[in-house]
Write an enzyme that holds these catalytic residues in place. Structure first.
Site, PDB file in Angstrom:
ATOM      1  N   ASP A  95       0.033   6.978  26.855  1.00  0.00           N
ATOM      2  CA  ASP A  95      -0.027   5.770  27.679  1.00  0.00           C
ATOM      3  C   ASP A  95      -1.051   4.761  27.139  1.00  0.00           C
ATOM      4  O   ASP A  95      -2.112   5.137  26.647  1.00  0.00           O
ATOM      5  CB  ASP A  95      -0.446   6.220  29.086  1.00  0.00           C
ATOM      6  CG  ASP A  95      -0.207   5.164  30.131  1.00  0.00           C
ATOM      7  OD1 ASP A  95       0.179   4.046  29.770  1.00  0.00           O
ATOM      8  OD2 ASP A  95      -0.410   5.477  31.312  1.00  0.00           O
ATOM      9  N   ARG A 145      -0.032   5.412  42.263  1.00  0.00           N
ATOM     10  CA  ARG A 145      -0.743   5.130  41.014  1.00  0.00           C
ATOM     11  C   ARG A 145      -0.676   3.623  40.716  1.00  0.00           C
ATOM     12  O   ARG A 145      -0.451   3.212  39.586  1.00  0.00           O
ATOM     13  CB  ARG A 145      -0.153   5.927  39.846  1.00  0.00           C
ATOM     14  CG  ARG A 145      -1.184   6.195  38.771  1.00  0.00           C
ATOM     15  CD  ARG A 145      -0.555   6.726  37.494  1.00  0.00           C
ATOM     16  NE  ARG A 145      -1.595   7.105  36.554  1.00  0.00           N
ATOM     17  CZ  ARG A 145      -1.414   7.272  35.269  1.00  0.00           C
ATOM     18  NH1 ARG A 145      -0.228   7.104  34.726  1.00  0.00           N
ATOM     19  NH2 ARG A 145      -2.402   7.627  34.495  1.00  0.00           N
ATOM     20  N   ASP A 173       7.666   9.826  30.768  1.00  0.00           N
ATOM     21  CA  ASP A 173       6.894  10.139  31.970  1.00  0.00           C
ATOM     22  C   ASP A 173       7.516   9.515  33.216  1.00  0.00           C
ATOM     23  O   ASP A 173       8.399   8.647  33.131  1.00  0.00           O
ATOM     24  CB  ASP A 173       5.458   9.616  31.763  1.00  0.00           C
ATOM     25  CG  ASP A 173       4.423  10.508  32.400  1.00  0.00           C
ATOM     26  OD1 ASP A 173       4.759  11.192  33.381  1.00  0.00           O
ATOM     27  OD2 ASP A 173       3.277  10.506  31.925  1.00  0.00           O
ATOM     28  N   ASP A 198      -0.027  18.738  34.245  1.00  0.00           N
ATOM     29  CA  ASP A 198      -1.201  17.985  33.800  1.00  0.00           C
ATOM     30  C   ASP A 198      -2.437  18.878  33.804  1.00  0.00           C
ATOM     31  O   ASP A 198      -3.493  18.454  33.356  1.00  0.00           O
ATOM     32  CB  ASP A 198      -1.438  16.777  34.714  1.00  0.00           C
ATOM     33  CG  ASP A 198      -0.703  15.537  34.218  1.00  0.00           C
ATOM     34  OD1 ASP A 198      -0.224  15.562  33.063  1.00  0.00           O
ATOM     35  OD2 ASP A 198      -0.604  14.559  34.973  1.00  0.00           O
TER      36      ASP A 198
HETATM   37  C1  GLA Z   1       0.894  11.492  33.359  1.00  0.00           C
HETATM   38  C2  GLA Z   1       1.165  12.551  32.306  1.00  0.00           C
HETATM   39  C3  GLA Z   1      -0.010  12.678  31.381  1.00  0.00           C
HETATM   40  C4  GLA Z   1      -0.273  11.346  30.723  1.00  0.00           C
HETATM   41  C5  GLA Z   1      -0.494  10.284  31.784  1.00  0.00           C
HETATM   42  C6  GLA Z   1      -0.595   8.916  31.166  1.00  0.00           C
HETATM   43  O1  GLA Z   1      -0.059  11.900  34.260  1.00  0.00           O
HETATM   44  O2  GLA Z   1       1.490  13.761  32.889  1.00  0.00           O
HETATM   45  O3  GLA Z   1       0.227  13.658  30.397  1.00  0.00           O
HETATM   46  O4  GLA Z   1       0.817  11.003  29.901  1.00  0.00           O
HETATM   47  O5  GLA Z   1       0.546  10.269  32.745  1.00  0.00           O
HETATM   48  O6  GLA Z   1      -0.766   7.942  32.097  1.00  0.00           O
END
Ligand code: GLA
Length: 725
Positions: free
Chosen positions: A365, A441, A476, A546
């Site tokens: 990101d 978010r 994502d 995550d």
């Molecule tokens: C999500 C994904 C992470 C990362 C973030 C980036 O939380 O699971 O691995 O890519 O977004 O914003």
């Protein structure tokens, strides 16, 4: 023949290598669910097991032979509400005149060799035989086709349904489940995979109780919170023995799985699209197709149930040519930099990967629009020139100079209010004018139920892939649906938003996988929030969570393996102390846990010591040696991290020539009695060499007596690599 029909007793018998599924055409052409379990010879008429008794307050249908015949107590294949069955229905329709009464009855059937995938929805391919059973609601002409596909070798039967409007007027489908099955005795534990963000797919096993128990998602995606899977296990069933029914749904949107234990001790189990907020208008002549449910029965416990699912999803799901081939070892920059990077920093990171054995650098990101935090730019899929003034090319070239390839993160289904896209098309976000709306978010969901949005995404995301040498995409999806109102749909179609979104998501993914067949697509939704077979059809691996802490990953990966093959889980070695748990774990443990899946790294390689660099080189070499087992091996769970202080699992190649096992100690305990690890799935007659012990053992000895484990401190791990002599 996998599917037989005894025309005298009107019994259907679907058989796989070890299982039988029987149902019959009963009195008044109702479909009677007779049996699912161990394989039976012949085609017995099991409706004779039905014990007749008059049940008070269970009305008899018109023309019923006597007072015993009531739909409320007859086990039924695809029940409807409005007649005499008060249990959970599988189908609901509202007709033009407002009536919701339907009474589907058998009309005819076809049995054909092979199988066809569902139209517009991901489903399994390569089935042995297909049965389609036509039901009709006589007063209206509404038709329902029940579809069963048999996969003999892997003990799998799939189910789906088509609702065909032949009423001469529009109807609204309010409920359309993929499968329903009445089990005669509800004496089972119901097993589900529940969780949360950074704690996905924990195992819940609870006895069934009277009434309806259900799992599901109304969040717009399959979700972190429950996975589209249910199992029903005999109370004494373990990993290796006992009866277990498993049901998994190939779908990525709102879903429900439920079991209703009736007053007489039977259970109706069902799975499909969640009826909450769902209403689908069907013009005369149109058809609604449900997603596909995958069912398996194992008489050998949960382990075999999982291996059946793994085989279904490894060998029969999806068209990407990257399935079952070794995936690249990836390094992802998210936990190394978060949003804080520029060209120089990234070039340094890529440079320092030299010699580590890593295949692909994935830029996460923050590379697009003017995205410096998570409050902007989703939808603006062009390079952030403030951070990357020369575009992606210098990064791609740097990777290629070192024999690596380049991957990129997208979150295509989202829109930020601070974006060029939102300023041009505020109506492209899911929300309702004049009503406040939630942000998740800080972002909104792009209304992918719209055709113009789909076109925009194909053009922009497709354009980035076309114009750059990108070998890997991390896809994502970072919030759940609220105010799911589409500005493009008429009032009577607002109940279609969730499902239309999913259908167009699948079209978009199909477009990308067809146009960029060499790209490896990795799914992700705040980690493992959309870990489902619908996504796996297009994207052969999914970022599992995550939470990259190796000890938390034991439970997450163990739970995920109930349904999904280890090759479908992405797992990375990350920094210690871990960013989510602040836990310090040994490198070896982090590597062994991540190597039990599709492997990679998620830290800043510039911060590595020489010793750590050497360790990584050894790890990537080892992964290249064992990755064949991770891809093609049969997976055995050996020790349950939810119930014990350790976790162990192993992979065995189908010809049993090679195997590898991983054992991880959670906390060290004084005088802990567990010192032996027993293997599974080996050839008992063969002799195996264990590389780490440099010694030979009988397969029988390894499985029945086991090997002694070394002493392990907190969070330490060990592994065994076995080769048949
Ligand atoms: C999500 C994904 C992470 C990362 C973030 C980036 O939380 O699971 O691995 O890519 O977004 O914003």
């Amino acid at each position: 023949m996998a599917i037989q029909f005894d025309s005298t007793n009107r019994v259907f018998h679907l058989t796989t290598k070890h299982t039988s599924y029987l149902f019959s055409v009963f009195d008044h052409n109702y479909l009677y669910t007779a049996y699912y379990g161990r394989k039976l010879r012949g085609t017995p008429d099991l409706s004779r097991l039905w014990q007749k008794y008059p049940s008070g307050f269970s009305p008899n249908y018109e023309g019923a032979p006597d007072v015993n015949y009531a739909l409320d107590i007859i086990p039924t294949e695809y029940p409807a509400y409005g007649g005499g069955d008060f249990r959970c229905p599988a189908v609901g329709v509202q007709f033009e005149n407002g009536s919701r009464i339907i009474d589907p009855q058998y009309v005819s059937h076809t049995i054909t060799d092979g199988s066809e995938e569902l139209e517009g929805l991901p489903s399994l391919s390569g089935g042995d035989q297909t049965l389609e059973v036509l039901l009709r609601d006589e007063p209206t002409g509404l038709a329902i086709v029940l579809k069963y596909i048999v996969f003999e070798d892997i003990d799998v039967i799939t189910r789906s349904a088509r609702i065909i409007n032949k009423t001469g007027a529009p109807v609204t489908v309010t409920e359309a489940l993929s499968m329903s099955m009445d089990l005669p005795i509800a004496d089972y534990d119901m097993i589900g995979l529940y969780g949360a963000h950074i704690r996905e797919r924990q195992i819940d096993r609870s006895p069934m109780r009277h009434g309806t128990q259900s799992v599901g998602s109304r969040r717009g995606t399959s979700s972190h919170h429950h996975n589209p899977f249910m199992a029903f296990a005999e109370k004494t069933a373990t990993e290796e023995q006992g009866s277990v029914y498993g049901i998994s749904l190939i779908y990525s949107g709102n879903w429900i799985g439920r079991a209703e234990v009736d007053p007489f001790g039977g259970a109706r189990v069902q799975m499909g699209i969640h009826p909450a907020g769902f209403a689908w208008r069907l013009a005369d002549g149109e058809t609604f197709v449900t997603p596909e449910a995958v069912m398996t029965y194992s008489a050998e416990g949960l382990g075999q149930m999982s291996r059946n699912f793994h085989n279904a999803y490894r060998y029969h799901l999806g068209h990407t040519k990257r399935r079952n081939v070794r995936r690249p070892i990836v390094i992802n920059n998210w936990e190394a930099t978060y949003f804080d990077f520029d060209e120089e920093k990234l070039l340094g990171i890529i440079e320092s990967c030299k010699g580590l054995g890593i295949d692909t650098f994935v830029l996460d990101d923050g590379w697009f629009g003017h995205r410096d935090t998570d409050n902007s730019s989703l939808g603006d899929w062009f390079v952030h020139t403030g951070k990357l003034p020369h575009g992606l090319t210098p990064l791609i070239e740097k990777c290629e100079e070192q024999g690596m390839t380049f991957g990129l993160w997208f979150e295509p289904e989202m829109i930020s209010e601070d974006s060029e896209l939102y300023r041009a098309h505020p109506d492209w976000a899911l929300k309702q004018d004049g009503r406040p709306f939630c942000r998740g978010r800080q972002q909104l969901i792009l209304d992918l139920s719209r055709e113009d949005v789909l076109e925009y995404l194909e053009k922009t995301v497709g354009g980035v892939l076309k114009n750059n040498r990108i070998s890997y995409v991390k896809w994502d999806m970072n919030r759940h649906f609220t105010e799911a109102y589409s500005a493009a749909l008429p009032p009577e179609r607002q109940g279609e938003v969730f499902h239309r979104f999913v259908l167009n998501l699948y079209r978009f993914m199909a477009y990308l996988t067809e146009n960029f067949p060499d790209v490896v697509f990795e799914g992700c939704s705040g980690g493992g929030g959309r870990f489902d077979p619908g996504i796996l059809y297009y994207q052969p691996q999914i970022w599992t969570s995550d939470d990259s802490d190796a000890i938390e990953r034991l439970k997450i990966q163990y739970g995920t393996s109930m349904v999904y093959p280890p090759q479908s889980m992405t797992a990375h070695v990350s920094a210690s102390p871990n960013h989510q748990m602040n836990r310090v774990t040994p490198y070896n443990t982090r590597a062994l846990v991540a190597m039990s899946a599709s492997f990679g790294y998620e830290f800043n390689p510039l911060q590595l010591t020489d010793e750590e660099r050497l360790a990584i080189k050894t790890q990537t070499e080892r992964y290249r040696k064992v990755s064949d087992m991770v891809l093609k091996g049969d997976f055995y769970r050996l020790q349950n991290p939810f119930e014990t202080n350790a976790c162990a699992w192993m992979f065995v190649l189908p010809d049993k020539s090679k195997a590898c096992a991983v054992y991880v100690r959670q906390l060290n305990l004084p005088a802990d009695p567990v010192t032996v690890l027993k293997f599974r799935g080996l050839d008992p007659e063969a002799t195996y060499h264990i590389e780490e012990l440099d010694a030979d053992f009988g397969g029988d000895e390894l499985m029945y007596a086991g090997v002694a484990l070394p002493h392990l401190w907190d969070f330490e791990a060990t592994c065994f690599t076995l080769t048949k002599k």
